[in-house]
Scaffold this motif. Structure first.
Motif, mmCIF file in Angstrom:
data_model
loop_
_atom_site.group_PDB
_atom_site.id
_atom_site.type_symbol
_atom_site.label_atom_id
_atom_site.label_comp_id
_atom_site.label_asym_id
_atom_site.label_seq_id
_atom_site.Cartn_x
_atom_site.Cartn_y
_atom_site.Cartn_z
ATOM 1 N N GLU A 12 0.818 -1.220 0.000
ATOM 2 C CA GLU A 12 0.000 0.000 0.000
ATOM 3 C C GLU A 12 0.853 1.272 0.000
ATOM 4 O O GLU A 12 0.497 2.269 0.621
ATOM 5 C CB GLU A 12 -0.963 -0.011 1.188
ATOM 6 C CG GLU A 12 -1.932 -1.194 1.146
ATOM 7 C CD GLU A 12 -2.892 -1.196 2.317
ATOM 8 O OE1 GLU A 12 -2.822 -0.289 3.167
ATOM 9 O OE2 GLU A 12 -3.724 -2.123 2.376
ATOM 10 N N SER A 13 1.970 1.229 -0.711
ATOM 11 C CA SER A 13 2.825 2.414 -0.793
ATOM 12 C C SER A 13 2.682 3.134 -2.136
ATOM 13 O O SER A 13 3.354 4.130 -2.379
ATOM 14 C CB SER A 13 4.291 2.032 -0.572
ATOM 15 O OG SER A 13 4.763 1.204 -1.621
ATOM 16 N N LEU A 14 1.798 2.629 -3.005
ATOM 17 C CA LEU A 14 1.593 3.246 -4.308
ATOM 18 C C LEU A 14 1.090 4.671 -4.146
ATOM 19 O O LEU A 14 0.134 4.921 -3.416
ATOM 20 C CB LEU A 14 0.585 2.417 -5.102
ATOM 21 C CG LEU A 14 0.394 2.768 -6.578
ATOM 22 C CD1 LEU A 14 1.610 2.333 -7.380
ATOM 23 C CD2 LEU A 14 -0.868 2.087 -7.113
ATOM 24 N N GLU A 15 1.739 5.614 -4.835
ATOM 25 C CA GLU A 15 1.370 7.019 -4.667
ATOM 26 C C GLU A 15 1.789 7.815 -5.894
ATOM 27 O O GLU A 15 2.903 7.668 -6.399
ATOM 28 C CB GLU A 15 2.056 7.594 -3.428
ATOM 29 C CG GLU A 15 1.715 9.043 -3.147
ATOM 30 C CD GLU A 15 2.471 9.600 -1.954
ATOM 31 O OE1 GLU A 15 2.396 10.825 -1.732
ATOM 32 O OE2 GLU A 15 3.158 8.824 -1.248
ATOM 33 N N VAL A 16 0.887 8.665 -6.374
ATOM 34 C CA VAL A 16 1.231 9.640 -7.403
ATOM 35 C C VAL A 16 1.726 10.881 -6.685
ATOM 36 O O VAL A 16 1.025 11.460 -5.852
ATOM 37 C CB VAL A 16 0.018 9.963 -8.286
ATOM 38 C CG1 VAL A 16 0.370 11.049 -9.304
ATOM 39 C CG2 VAL A 16 -0.488 8.708 -9.004
ATOM 40 N N ARG A 17 2.954 11.281 -6.985
ATOM 41 C CA ARG A 17 3.539 12.407 -6.255
ATOM 42 C C ARG A 17 4.395 13.258 -7.194
ATOM 43 O O ARG A 17 4.728 12.859 -8.309
ATOM 44 C CB ARG A 17 4.385 11.914 -5.085
ATOM 45 C CG ARG A 17 5.465 10.922 -5.449
ATOM 46 C CD ARG A 17 6.527 10.772 -4.357
ATOM 47 N NE ARG A 17 5.963 10.474 -3.056
ATOM 48 C CZ ARG A 17 6.665 10.508 -1.921
ATOM 49 N NH1 ARG A 17 7.968 10.820 -1.948
ATOM 50 N NH2 ARG A 17 6.113 10.235 -0.764
ATOM 51 N N ASP A 18 4.757 14.430 -6.702
ATOM 52 C CA ASP A 18 5.655 15.312 -7.446
ATOM 53 C C ASP A 18 7.079 14.780 -7.346
ATOM 54 O O ASP A 18 7.542 14.393 -6.255
ATOM 55 C CB ASP A 18 5.606 16.733 -6.883
ATOM 56 C CG ASP A 18 4.301 17.437 -7.205
ATOM 57 O OD1 ASP A 18 3.837 17.310 -8.351
ATOM 58 O OD2 ASP A 18 3.746 18.101 -6.309
ATOM 59 N N VAL A 19 7.762 14.760 -8.471
ATOM 60 C CA VAL A 19 9.169 14.386 -8.511
ATOM 61 C C VAL A 19 9.890 15.423 -9.374
ATOM 62 O O VAL A 19 9.266 16.123 -10.172
ATOM 63 C CB VAL A 19 9.377 12.962 -9.087
ATOM 64 C CG1 VAL A 19 8.675 11.921 -8.236
ATOM 65 C CG2 VAL A 19 8.894 12.882 -10.526
ATOM 66 N N PRO A 20 11.203 15.553 -9.230
ATOM 67 C CA PRO A 20 11.929 16.554 -10.028
ATOM 68 C C PRO A 20 11.823 16.279 -11.526
ATOM 69 O O PRO A 20 11.805 15.120 -11.962
ATOM 70 C CB PRO A 20 13.371 16.407 -9.539
ATOM 71 C CG PRO A 20 13.264 15.775 -8.186
ATOM 72 C CD PRO A 20 12.077 14.870 -8.249
#
Length: 348
Positions: free
Chosen positions: A12-20
């Protein structure tokens, strides 16, 4: 930019996040990500069962079934802005084995390869990504809506190549092929079988939904009866096994015509025990000069074969393989299979 990330080994660590935003190194393409496919490997990584983050990092950008459009290409690379491309998944290790050193990195002998979105290199599940020009493959412009099928097509391109190379040890002119499983790999294997002019049969347990029609619209025969009955009726020269289901695997080993070739592409789950007559299997394979080969991953040659296969396939049929498109911000929905799913993709 936004990217689909996971912490390998953690549920359950799937995540859409900001990356460089990525900055292309010398010799790399800068690519606008269009679509990324989701397969069983991605789901295993998302469940914490598999995967490795890049060294020194906790999170991995997921996604190995890629499709993008070139934003920027280095001079002399053979690519131009606007080209439709897919990125190769595997890379040989820095001190390559003999196979990797000769471009056959899908056959790595030492296991120290790396893989985009799987093992120690960020994947293609990002709105922008970079890829070395030597590990990018161009697709025809008309494949924009279906080019994400490139990577799974490379898997079956290699499988068919392996079948033909094994068959070439003697006179080999197959007529009938059986594909077990009508998921994306099985359907694409059937496509490449029909492109070779073979009589193709596909076995799957479903009787409803899109799969039977997809098979029949290839000009192939769809079967939902038991494997023993299908094997007996078809007597295939070639079997492409795409499920990993133990009963189908073992039935395939002894179900071909003489001098048959079985190519195993499905990965079986560990721990399930079945009873088999090992003596009968050995006797059948030996006395009929049969061959069994496992096949996984792909090298650049197979990517080019896949690009050619997709370019000549019926576009409307390919579009029907993609049964669900999920926006990036709702990417988690793509990891929960639905009854009529064939191929699920994430729009980036």
């Amino acid at each position: 930019m936004r990217a689909l990330t996971v912490r390998p080994g953690e549920k359950e660590s799937l995540e859409v996040r900001d990356v460089p935003d990525p900055v292309p190194a010398t010799g790399e393409l800068l690519v606008q990500g269009l679509v990324v496919g989701v397969c069983g490997t991605d789901r295993e990584i998302a469940r914490g069962e598999y995967g490795w983050a890049p060294p020194g990092r906790e999170r991995l950008v997921l996604g190995h079934e890629s499709l993008g459009r070139v934003r920027q290409a280095p001079p002399g690379s053979g690519f131009s802005a606007g080209d439709l491309v897919a990125g190769v998944v595997r890379r040989p290790d820095p001190e390559p084995c003999g196979a990797c050193a000769r471009g056959e990195f899908d056959m790595c002998r030492n296991g120290r390869y790396t893989e985009r979105g799987i093992k120690e290199i960020d994947g293609y599940g990002a709105q922008v990504w970079c890829v070395e020009a030597g590990y990018a493959v161009k697709l025809e412009p008309h494949l924009q809506r279906v080019g994400v099928l490139m990577e799974p097509t490379t898997v079956v391109a290699k499988a068919w190549e392996q079948v033909e190379r094994v068959g070439a040890r003697s006179w080999f002119e197959p007529r009938r092929a059986l594909v077990t499983g009508a998921g994306p790999i099985g359907l694409l294997a059937a496509l490449l079988g029909t492109q070779r002019g073979l009589e193709v049969h596909v076995l799957d347990r479903v009787t409803e939904g899109p799969k039977p029609a997809l098979v029949r619209d290839l000009g192939a025969a769809f079967h939902a009866e038991g494997i023993e009955q299908v094997i007996s009726d078809v007597c295939p020269d070639v079997v492409i096994e795409a499920t990993g289901a133990s009963e189908l695997v073992f039935a395939s080993l002894t179900g071909t015509a003489p001098y048959g070739v079985v190519c195993l592409t499905g990965v079986s789950p560990a721990g399930r025990r079945v009873s088999v007559d090992a003596g009968a299997i050995n006797r059948e394979i030996v006395l009929e000069n049969d061959a069994v080969v496992g096949s996984v991953n792909a090298n650049l040659r197979h990517y080019r074969q896949a690009a050619d296969a997709l370019a000549t396939a019926d576009l409307s049929w390919l579009e029907r393989l993609i049964t669900r498109r999920v926006p990036l911000e709702r990417a988690a929905e793509a990891f929960t299979p639905q009854p009529d799913d064939v191929k699920v993709v994430i729009d980036l």
